[in-house]
Write a protein that holds these residues in place. Sequence first.
Motif, short mmCIF file in Angstrom:
data_model
loop_
_atom_site.label_atom_id
_atom_site.label_comp_id
_atom_site.label_asym_id
_atom_site.label_seq_id
_atom_site.Cartn_x
_atom_site.Cartn_y
_atom_site.Cartn_z
N MET A 105 3.43 27.70 -56.75
CA MET A 105 4.35 28.38 -57.48
C MET A 105 3.59 28.88 -58.98
SD MET A 105 7.58 28.29 -56.00
CE MET A 105 8.64 28.28 -57.43
N SER A 106 2.84 28.06 -59.46
CA SER A 106 2.28 28.53 -60.66
C SER A 106 1.44 29.58 -60.41
CB SER A 106 1.23 27.34 -61.11
OG SER A 106 2.07 26.25 -61.45
N VAL A 107 0.43 29.81 -59.38
CA VAL A 107 -0.31 30.87 -58.89
C VAL A 107 0.64 32.17 -58.89
CG1 VAL A 107 -1.64 32.00 -57.33
CG2 VAL A 107 -2.06 29.60 -57.95
N ALA A 108 1.90 32.01 -57.95
CA ALA A 108 2.55 33.09 -57.91
C ALA A 108 3.19 33.64 -59.02
CB ALA A 108 3.67 32.68 -57.01
N LEU A 109 3.62 32.78 -59.93
CA LEU A 109 4.17 33.14 -61.34
C LEU A 109 3.40 33.89 -62.15
CD1 LEU A 109 6.63 29.95 -61.97
CD2 LEU A 109 7.48 32.45 -61.37
N ARG A 110 2.02 33.38 -62.09
CA ARG A 110 1.04 33.90 -62.90
C ARG A 110 0.79 35.34 -62.60
NH1 ARG A 110 -1.34 28.70 -63.25
NH2 ARG A 110 -2.81 29.47 -61.35
N ALA A 111 0.69 35.56 -61.10
CA ALA A 111 0.68 36.86 -60.56
C ALA A 111 1.63 37.82 -61.08
CB ALA A 111 0.54 36.56 -59.17
N ARG A 112 2.94 37.42 -61.25
CA ARG A 112 4.00 38.09 -61.75
C ARG A 112 3.97 38.29 -63.17
NH1 ARG A 112 9.12 35.31 -58.84
NH2 ARG A 112 8.84 35.86 -56.53
N GLY A 113 2.86 37.67 -64.01
CA GLY A 113 2.89 37.82 -65.11
C GLY A 113 3.94 37.09 -66.00
N ALA A 114 4.51 35.88 -65.43
CA ALA A 114 5.37 35.08 -65.66
C ALA A 114 4.76 33.62 -66.23
CB ALA A 114 6.58 34.75 -64.90
N PRO A 115 5.55 32.89 -67.15
CA PRO A 115 4.76 31.62 -67.37
C PRO A 115 4.72 30.80 -66.10
CG PRO A 115 6.34 32.17 -69.06
CD PRO A 115 6.41 33.35 -68.05
N ALA A 116 3.37 30.12 -65.87
CA ALA A 116 3.07 29.21 -64.87
C ALA A 116 4.17 28.03 -64.77
CB ALA A 116 1.82 28.60 -64.69
N SER A 117 4.93 27.59 -65.89
CA SER A 117 5.83 26.48 -66.22
C SER A 117 7.22 26.70 -65.81
CB SER A 117 5.78 25.94 -67.57
OG SER A 117 6.34 27.15 -68.48
N GLY A 118 7.31 28.18 -65.18
CA GLY A 118 8.94 28.49 -64.86
C GLY A 118 8.97 28.11 -63.56
N ALA A 119 8.38 27.21 -62.79
CA ALA A 119 8.55 26.94 -61.29
C ALA A 119 9.94 26.10 -61.14
CB ALA A 119 7.30 26.13 -60.94
N ALA A 120 9.95 25.27 -62.23
CA ALA A 120 11.17 24.48 -62.05
C ALA A 120 12.42 25.15 -62.13
CB ALA A 120 10.89 22.96 -63.03
N ALA A 121 12.39 26.08 -63.00
CA ALA A 121 13.56 27.01 -63.35
C ALA A 121 13.95 27.85 -62.36
CB ALA A 121 13.31 27.99 -64.41
N LEU A 122 13.12 28.03 -61.28
CA LEU A 122 13.46 28.79 -60.19
C LEU A 122 14.06 27.96 -59.00
CD1 LEU A 122 10.37 31.27 -59.64
CD2 LEU A 122 12.59 31.79 -60.40
N LEU A 123 13.35 26.70 -59.03
CA LEU A 123 13.91 25.76 -57.91
C LEU A 123 15.23 24.91 -58.18
CD1 LEU A 123 10.60 24.26 -56.71
CD2 LEU A 123 11.77 26.14 -55.70
#
Length: 429
Positions: A105-123
């Motif tokens: 999730m961190s890699v996917a978010l960084r590829a979007r230009g979003a903070p890697a810490s935002g994975a929990a906010a999606l799930l």
Amino acid sequence: MSPGAPVVVLEGVRARDGAGEEGRPRGGLSGLSLALGPGVHAVLGAPEDGTLALAEVLAGRAAPLAGRVLVAGRDPCRSAATRAQIGVLAATPELPDGASVASFMSVALRARGAPASGAAALLEPLGVAPLLARSTASLSFSEARAVELSLALGVPRPLLLCLVEPFADVAVPSPEPVRERLRAIAAAGACVVLVTSSTADASALADRIHVLDRGVIARTEPGAGDRLAAAPGAALPGAGRPEVEIHVLVHERAPGAPGARALAAALASAPAVRAGAWEQGPAEASSTLRIRAADREAAALAILDAAAREDVTLIAISSPPPSMHDVRAATALHLAAVRSRRPFGAPAIESAAPLPGAPEGPFAVAAFDAPALLGPAAPLSGSSDGPSTPAGVPLAAHGDAAAGGRIGADPPRADGSPHATETGRHDGG
């Protein structure tokens, strides 16, 4: 993109999926033309109709064999910037092996230009945040799809969401947060495409329902389940009206007490009932009576009246959503009516005008050629206002079986095939 312009445009698209054994095609598109505006659109069909091929070209994961696909005016297969604004839930999970969900999730978010810490906010909104601590290899099929669905719903500034069966085989505790998020994304101006074989899912959420039949959009209907099993245009003269199905749960009070058998016998002469089947349960249990009728309200009143006369205790009366068999039968009637109105020698596609019964405007525009393999609809027997009668067998005689019985005859479907009589029908087409 100008206001009111379609978000998604397909022009004469031919495509094949690779979902069959050893990568062979399972279904495809045959010159599909379609324009979709903002809102929630359900594409209703089976993989053999080309639903998976449609999902692949919409997501930009495959180029069409012919024609073109545009999302916000650009080809998603050639534009990485466009694909970055498309949320995708594929038919099978595509998470990489050997990684934790958190790291993926961190890699996917960084590829979007979003903070890697935002994975929990999606799930967390979907109730699947505990999956972050798992490895991708340990996830079940439905858990992996839940992770991918959360990523699709979190695409920044989405133009298009293309989701294959987002309410099936997805380990989400409740579908309501998913529905709320999809409505919010559509309200913000995105196009949400639900690719599904479930008429219930299509009816519950979609603004428009597009019936995909053998590679072409055969019908476009408002998102109302009651209309899915009805032909939108005028049927051929003498063709029977599409039927609705009603399930009646009957309480079997005691041996010899009036129950499903008595109710079935009483309904055999009811003009509102065309046919039906019932399954007798043991004493102190329940039995199920399945009724087919042209008018739901009239049949329900006939059921209540018969139950009162026969002193039968009803537990529930329900009307299940139409199955894919019902939708196909009504679509066959519609296609036959369209062909009958076409002047002799006229081309199959005279313009890009909507089909008869389809809504106007940029939200749903379809042009198609009726499939050559789909023959004219056969008239349904028992289409008169009176009850249908099987040859040589009194209707009431069907209530004499020990384990169950049938009311009336089984008229053939619009495509000439017999009605399914088993319980637990599958909507997969």
